[in-house]
Design a protein around this motif. Structure first.
Motif, PDB file in Angstrom:
ATOM      1  N   ARG A 118       0.848  -1.196   0.000  1.00 26.17           N
ATOM      2  CA  ARG A 118       0.000   0.000   0.000  1.00 26.17           C
ATOM      3  C   ARG A 118       0.887   1.252   0.000  1.00 26.17           C
ATOM      4  NH1 ARG A 118      -4.890   0.994   4.336  1.00 26.17           N
ATOM      5  NH2 ARG A 118      -5.418   3.050   3.585  1.00 26.17           N
ATOM      6  N   PRO A 119       0.466   2.323  -0.673  1.00 25.26           N
ATOM      7  CA  PRO A 119       1.254   3.562  -0.631  1.00 25.26           C
ATOM      8  C   PRO A 119       1.327   4.111   0.804  1.00 25.26           C
ATOM      9  CG  PRO A 119      -0.329   3.641  -2.423  1.00 25.26           C
ATOM     10  CD  PRO A 119      -0.677   2.425  -1.590  1.00 25.26           C
ATOM     11  N   LEU A 120       2.512   4.458   1.233  1.00 23.87           N
ATOM     12  CA  LEU A 120       2.715   5.019   2.568  1.00 23.87           C
ATOM     13  C   LEU A 120       1.847   6.255   2.779  1.00 23.87           C
ATOM     14  CD1 LEU A 120       4.343   5.107   5.235  1.00 23.87           C
ATOM     15  CD2 LEU A 120       6.067   6.423   4.013  1.00 23.87           C
ATOM     16  N   LEU A 121       1.760   7.085   1.766  1.00 19.15           N
ATOM     17  CA  LEU A 121       1.016   8.334   1.903  1.00 19.15           C
ATOM     18  C   LEU A 121      -0.492   8.127   2.020  1.00 19.15           C
ATOM     19  CD1 LEU A 121       3.155  10.473  -0.533  1.00 19.15           C
ATOM     20  CD2 LEU A 121       3.152  10.555   1.975  1.00 19.15           C
ATOM     21  N   SER A 122      -0.987   6.919   1.719  1.00 18.58           N
ATOM     22  CA  SER A 122      -2.420   6.649   1.885  1.00 18.58           C
ATOM     23  C   SER A 122      -2.810   6.604   3.362  1.00 18.58           C
ATOM     24  CB  SER A 122      -2.813   5.343   1.187  1.00 18.58           C
ATOM     25  OG  SER A 122      -2.255   4.216   1.869  1.00 18.58           O
ATOM     26  N   LEU A 123      -1.829   6.535   4.250  1.00 18.62           N
ATOM     27  CA  LEU A 123      -2.107   6.529   5.685  1.00 18.62           C
ATOM     28  C   LEU A 123      -2.120   7.935   6.287  1.00 18.62           C
ATOM     29  CD1 LEU A 123       0.142   3.555   6.839  1.00 18.62           C
ATOM     30  CD2 LEU A 123      -2.311   3.545   6.376  1.00 18.62           C
ATOM     31  N   VAL A 124      -1.766   8.930   5.486  1.00 20.79           N
ATOM     32  CA  VAL A 124      -1.659  10.305   5.980  1.00 20.79           C
ATOM     33  C   VAL A 124      -2.994  11.022   5.803  1.00 20.79           C
ATOM     34  CG1 VAL A 124      -0.427  12.492   5.705  1.00 20.79           C
ATOM     35  CG2 VAL A 124       0.801  10.323   5.399  1.00 20.79           C
ATOM     36  N   ALA A 125      -3.429  11.697   6.857  1.00 17.50           N
ATOM     37  CA  ALA A 125      -4.689  12.443   6.807  1.00 17.50           C
ATOM     38  C   ALA A 125      -4.575  13.589   5.794  1.00 17.50           C
ATOM     39  CB  ALA A 125      -5.035  12.989   8.182  1.00 17.50           C
ATOM     40  N   LEU A 138      11.544  14.765  -0.419  1.00 18.33           N
ATOM     41  CA  LEU A 138      12.884  15.247  -0.096  1.00 18.33           C
ATOM     42  C   LEU A 138      13.770  14.109   0.399  1.00 18.33           C
ATOM     43  CD1 LEU A 138      12.080  18.626   1.682  1.00 18.33           C
ATOM     44  CD2 LEU A 138      13.309  18.333  -0.487  1.00 18.33           C
ATOM     45  N   CYS A 139      13.195  13.263   1.214  1.00 18.39           N
ATOM     46  CA  CYS A 139      13.944  12.120   1.727  1.00 18.39           C
ATOM     47  C   CYS A 139      14.360  11.213   0.569  1.00 18.39           C
ATOM     48  CB  CYS A 139      13.104  11.345   2.735  1.00 18.39           C
ATOM     49  SG  CYS A 139      14.019  10.078   3.603  1.00 18.39           S
ATOM     50  N   GLY A 140      13.442  10.952  -0.344  1.00 16.45           N
ATOM     51  CA  GLY A 140      13.741  10.123  -1.506  1.00 16.45           C
ATOM     52  C   GLY A 140      14.816  10.705  -2.402  1.00 16.45           C
ATOM     53  N   LYS A 141      15.012  12.023  -2.305  1.00 24.43           N
ATOM     54  CA  LYS A 141      16.038  12.696  -3.107  1.00 24.43           C
ATOM     55  C   LYS A 141      17.368  12.816  -2.376  1.00 24.43           C
ATOM     56  CE  LYS A 141      12.669  15.366  -5.693  1.00 24.43           C
ATOM     57  NZ  LYS A 141      12.072  16.679  -5.895  1.00 24.43           N
ATOM     58  N   GLY A 142      17.450  12.254  -1.169  1.00 25.80           N
ATOM     59  CA  GLY A 142      18.731  12.214  -0.489  1.00 25.80           C
ATOM     60  C   GLY A 142      18.813  12.868   0.871  1.00 25.80           C
ATOM     61  N   THR A 143      17.766  13.524   1.338  1.00 27.45           N
ATOM     62  CA  THR A 143      17.785  14.109   2.668  1.00 27.45           C
ATOM     63  C   THR A 143      17.697  12.978   3.680  1.00 27.45           C
ATOM     64  OG1 THR A 143      16.702  16.092   1.860  1.00 27.45           O
ATOM     65  CG2 THR A 143      16.628  15.711   4.232  1.00 27.45           C
ATOM     66  N   ASP A 144      18.615  12.939   4.631  1.00 27.92           N
ATOM     67  CA  ASP A 144      18.680  11.808   5.550  1.00 27.92           C
ATOM     68  C   ASP A 144      17.607  11.785   6.631  1.00 27.92           C
ATOM     69  OD1 ASP A 144      20.794  10.469   4.375  1.00 27.92           O
ATOM     70  OD2 ASP A 144      22.265  11.698   5.399  1.00 27.92           O
ATOM     71  N   LEU A 145      17.202  12.939   7.138  1.00 28.64           N
ATOM     72  CA  LEU A 145      16.254  12.936   8.244  1.00 28.64           C
ATOM     73  C   LEU A 145      15.366  14.160   8.149  1.00 28.64           C
ATOM     74  CD1 LEU A 145      15.358  11.671  10.989  1.00 28.64           C
ATOM     75  CD2 LEU A 145      17.047  13.132  12.077  1.00 28.64           C
ATOM     76  N   ARG A 146      14.082  13.929   8.151  1.00 23.65           N
ATOM     77  CA  ARG A 146      13.100  15.014   8.134  1.00 23.65           C
ATOM     78  C   ARG A 146      12.065  14.705   9.202  1.00 23.65           C
ATOM     79  NH1 ARG A 146      14.266  19.437   5.231  1.00 23.65           N
ATOM     80  NH2 ARG A 146      12.055  19.784   5.068  1.00 23.65           N
ATOM     81  N   ASN A 147      11.580  15.729   9.887  1.00 19.58           N
ATOM     82  CA  ASN A 147      10.581  15.562  10.938  1.00 19.58           C
ATOM     83  C   ASN A 147       9.368  16.434  10.649  1.00 19.58           C
ATOM     84  OD1 ASN A 147      12.284  13.904  12.629  1.00 19.58           O
ATOM     85  ND2 ASN A 147      13.460  15.755  12.963  1.00 19.58           N
ATOM     86  N   ALA A 148       8.212  15.966  11.088  1.00 19.12           N
ATOM     87  CA  ALA A 148       6.993  16.743  10.885  1.00 19.12           C
ATOM     88  C   ALA A 148       5.895  16.272  11.831  1.00 19.12           C
ATOM     89  CB  ALA A 148       6.495  16.600   9.455  1.00 19.12           C
ATOM     90  N   ARG A 149       5.044  17.207  12.199  1.00 15.87           N
ATOM     91  CA  ARG A 149       3.807  16.838  12.899  1.00 15.87           C
ATOM     92  C   ARG A 149       2.810  16.458  11.825  1.00 15.87           C
ATOM     93  NH1 ARG A 149       3.117  18.518  18.344  1.00 15.87           N
ATOM     94  NH2 ARG A 149       4.942  19.653  19.041  1.00 15.87           N
ATOM     95  N   ALA A 150       2.036  15.424  12.085  1.00 15.15           N
ATOM     96  CA  ALA A 150       1.060  14.959  11.099  1.00 15.15           C
ATOM     97  C   ALA A 150      -0.051  14.207  11.816  1.00 15.15           C
ATOM     98  CB  ALA A 150       1.741  14.068  10.065  1.00 15.15           C
ATOM     99  N   SER A 151      -0.990  13.728  11.038  1.00 17.08           N
ATOM    100  CA  SER A 151      -2.023  12.825  11.531  1.00 17.08           C
ATOM    101  C   SER A 151      -2.060  11.636  10.586  1.00 17.08           C
ATOM    102  CB  SER A 151      -3.400  13.493  11.528  1.00 17.08           C
ATOM    103  OG  SER A 151      -3.460  14.507  12.491  1.00 17.08           O
ATOM    104  N   LEU A 152      -2.053  10.449  11.166  1.00 17.96           N
ATOM    105  CA  LEU A 152      -2.171   9.237  10.366  1.00 17.96           C
ATOM    106  C   LEU A 152      -3.538   8.627  10.600  1.00 17.96           C
ATOM    107  CD1 LEU A 152       1.323   7.514  10.757  1.00 17.96           C
ATOM    108  CD2 LEU A 152       0.552   9.166   9.054  1.00 17.96           C
ATOM    109  N   LEU A 153      -3.994   7.895   9.614  1.00 14.43           N
ATOM    110  CA  LEU A 153      -5.315   7.280   9.685  1.00 14.43           C
ATOM    111  C   LEU A 153      -5.226   5.877  10.272  1.00 14.43           C
ATOM    112  CD1 LEU A 153      -6.550   8.317   6.136  1.00 14.43           C
ATOM    113  CD2 LEU A 153      -7.096   9.419   8.322  1.00 14.43           C
ATOM    114  N   ALA A 154      -5.991   5.664  11.319  1.00 14.89           N
ATOM    115  CA  ALA A 154      -6.104   4.329  11.888  1.00 14.89           C
ATOM    116  C   ALA A 154      -7.073   3.517  11.024  1.00 14.89           C
ATOM    117  CB  ALA A 154      -6.616   4.404  13.324  1.00 14.89           C
ATOM    118  N   ARG A 155      -7.073   2.234  11.212  1.00 16.39           N
ATOM    119  CA  ARG A 155      -7.954   1.355  10.428  1.00 16.39           C
ATOM    120  C   ARG A 155      -9.422   1.744  10.607  1.00 16.39           C
ATOM    121  NH1 ARG A 155     -10.502  -3.731  10.241  1.00 16.39           N
ATOM    122  NH2 ARG A 155      -9.983  -4.837   8.314  1.00 16.39           N
ATOM    123  N   ASP A 156      -9.779   2.205  11.819  1.00 14.63           N
ATOM    124  CA  ASP A 156     -11.169   2.586  12.088  1.00 14.63           C
ATOM    125  C   ASP A 156     -11.516   3.997  11.595  1.00 14.63           C
ATOM    126  OD1 ASP A 156      -9.940   4.272  13.925  1.00 14.63           O
ATOM    127  OD2 ASP A 156     -10.760   3.255  15.699  1.00 14.63           O
TER     128      ASP A 156
END
Length: 190
Positions: A118-125, A138-156
């Motif tokens: 499954r696409p990782l981004l499909s879990l992002v609100a 950015l990470c896929g282009k070579g940035t080693d570490l990136r941080n962010a506040r986000a919301s992920l979708l639970a199964r429910d």
């Protein structure tokens, strides 16, 4: 981690003071009695100026001289399957989920078989999708570490607030190999 600390001639007391954790907690991490939190992994990787993945090399790999480039494959396996205190999603460079740890399954209600492929981004609100897409890119282009506040979708369908750390793992040829998405769950409004 003990081997890394000792290779830099640091005592446990000195390292615990420098990164701002208790000596008891550091000792437990080194003895395998506690797992490092998301924030401790970040503090250690910044202090030692290494990829977070290097912290998960086995003592044998570290003693054999494995470094960030030589040890990424071993580090990925250790990172993906260890009993970490934080949920971990591992994706390929196309951001398709290839592995999850049991904490991710438990905290978000998904079973691994539902997430693999499954696409990782499909879990992002939706409200934070654009920003998280940008940091994964950015990470896929070579940035080693990136941080962010986000919301992920639970199964429910619930939105779970998280602090994500997106890390790029490289293979021996220094090519991008995996994206590790650590999602530290946060209290609502945190």
């Amino acid at each position: 981690m003990r081997h890394l600390r000792q290779s830099r001639d640091l005592t446990q007391a000195a390292l615990s003071e420098r990164i701002g954790i208790s000596l008891d907690y550091l000792s437990k991490i080194e003895r395998g009695l506690a797992s490092p939190s998301f924030f401790v992994i970040e503090k250690l990787s910044r202090h030692f100026q290494i990829s977070p993945a290097v912290l998960f090399l086995s003592p044998r790999d570290f003693a054999a001289g494995a470094d960030q480039e030589d040890g990424e494959a071993a580090a990925y396996r250790a990172l993906a399957f260890m009993h970490c205190v934080d949920p971990i999603f591992v994706a390929n460079t196309d951001a398709i989920i290839v592995d999850v740890n049991t904490v991710a399954e438990r905290e978000f209600g998904w079973q691994a078989r539902e997430l693999l492929g499954r696409p990782l981004l499909s879990l992002v609100a939706d409200d934070c999708l654009a920003y998280v897409t940008e940091i994964v890119s950015l990470c896929g282009k070579g940035t080693d570490l990136r941080n962010a506040r986000a919301s992920l979708l639970a199964r429910d369908g619930k939105h779970i607030p998280v602090m994500v750390s997106v890390t790029l793992l490289r293979d021996k040829k220094d090519s991008s190999s995996r994206i590790v998405f650590v999602a530290k769950t946060m209290p609502a409004g945190g």
